[in-house]
Design an enzyme around this catalytic site. Structure first.
Site, short mmCIF file in Angstrom:
data_model
loop_
_atom_site.label_atom_id
_atom_site.label_comp_id
_atom_site.label_asym_id
_atom_site.label_seq_id
_atom_site.Cartn_x
_atom_site.Cartn_y
_atom_site.Cartn_z
N HIS A 196 0.87 -1.28 0.04
CA HIS A 196 0.09 0.07 -0.05
C HIS A 196 0.69 1.26 -0.07
O HIS A 196 1.90 1.44 0.56
CB HIS A 196 -0.94 -0.01 1.22
CG HIS A 196 -1.97 1.14 1.20
ND1 HIS A 196 -1.80 2.34 1.40
CD2 HIS A 196 -3.40 1.11 0.72
CE1 HIS A 196 -2.95 3.08 1.47
NE2 HIS A 196 -3.76 2.32 0.92
N GLU B 232 -3.80 1.98 -7.83
CA GLU B 232 -4.16 3.06 -6.86
C GLU B 232 -3.24 4.30 -6.80
O GLU B 232 -2.06 4.18 -6.55
CB GLU B 232 -3.98 2.64 -5.35
CG GLU B 232 -4.56 1.60 -4.98
CD GLU B 232 -5.23 1.49 -3.27
OE1 GLU B 232 -6.37 1.76 -3.10
OE2 GLU B 232 -4.29 1.55 -2.61
P1 PGA Z 1 -9.46 6.13 -0.10
O1 PGA Z 1 -8.12 5.27 0.07
O2 PGA Z 1 -10.33 5.34 -0.57
O3 PGA Z 1 -9.62 7.03 1.13
O4 PGA Z 1 -8.89 7.14 -1.34
C1 PGA Z 1 -7.80 3.92 -0.71
C2 PGA Z 1 -6.83 3.28 -0.32
O5 PGA Z 1 -6.09 3.97 0.44
O6 PGA Z 1 -6.46 1.93 -0.59
#
Ligand code: PGA
Length: 251
Positions: A97, A169
């Site tokens: 992450h 992401e």
């Molecule tokens: P968020 O976070 O939905 O708050 O943007 C996504 C994540 O960190 O996986």
């Protein structure tokens, strides 16, 4: 046949133990659509996983960890091993992450070690990748995604028993309220698919997720993108009603 999809709640460090239990008690009252082939995954803090994994969930709900140690059992103060996570009933583990990469200096090599351990366990990986704003503005997105994926799977003999979830992401969209636009998601998911297909030759179950400011408002249009198999959701997952409203947008 409807393709399987994944709606994942990453609670990060938002919920206390009591709040996590209260959340689950509320969520268990909601009705789940048995016609959907959507798996719901809750990723609580380490402290809450054990008790949440004991819930009598329907088969469409499972539990994952937000992280794991690079070490196995032993003298590693403050760490939690993959063996322990497996024993308490975790089916999934998030690795790489962006908050781990940036705030806790996790390198591609560490993520590779974690993925190797996962492949020696019964747990399935949720591998997060994505470019920063600066990298995107410098036109480095493809190189970054390529490096993150290639180094994560380096030296791993990928068997076909695993379900591999890869969450795209973009770092600039996490927790900002600004999700990537639909064209960017489509383009980058296709890039990730191409890179992944070049590395993973064996037949195994690989699914592409999007994460970054997913909300009730944008969920429907993003999940409709060809190639997006689900979401990794942070802020919008920390209230049961809000997370459930996103689940309902799954086709
Ligand atoms: P968020 O976070 O939905 O708050 O943007 C996504 C994540 O960190 O996986």
């Amino acid at each position: 046949m409807i393709k399987k999809s994944f709606c994942i709640a990453n609670w990060k460090m938002y919920l206390s133990y009591d709040e996590s239990i209260e959340y689950m008690n509320t969520f268990m009252e909601f009705s789940l659509d048995s016609n959907k082939s959507t798996e719901i995954i809750f990723c609580p803090s380490y402290l809450s996983i054990n008790d949440i994994a004991k819930y009598n969930f329907p088969s469409v709900i499972s539990v994952g960890s937000q992280d794991m140690s690079i070490y196995g059992k032993g003298a590693y103060t403050g760490e939690v091993s993959i063996e322990d996570l497996e024993t308490i009933g975790c089916k999934w583990c998030v690795i790489g992450h962006s908050e781990r990469r940036t705030l806790f200096n996790e390198s591609d090599d560490m993520i590779n070690i974690k993925l190797k351990s996962i492949f020696n366990s019964n747990i399935n990986p949720i591998l997060c990748i994505g470019e920063t704003l600066e990298e995107m503005n410098n036109g480095q997105t493809v190189d970054v995604l390529n490096k993150q994926i290639t180094s994560a799977f380096k030296g791993i003999n990928i068997d076909s028993n695993k379900t591999i979830l890869i969450a795209y992401e973009p770092v600039w969209s996490i927790g900002t309220g600004i999700s990537a636009d639909l064209d960017t998601i489509l383009t980058n998911i296709n890039i990730i698919k191409n890179i992944t297909e070049n590395i993973i030759k064996n037949h195994c179950n690989i699914y592409m997720l999007y994460g970054g400011s997913v909300s009730k408002e944008n969920a429907k249009s993003i999940i409709s993108i060809d190639g997006v198999d689900g979401f990794l959701i942070g802020s919008a997952s920390i209230k049961p009603e809000s997370f459930y409203s996103i689940y309902k947008e799954f086709l």
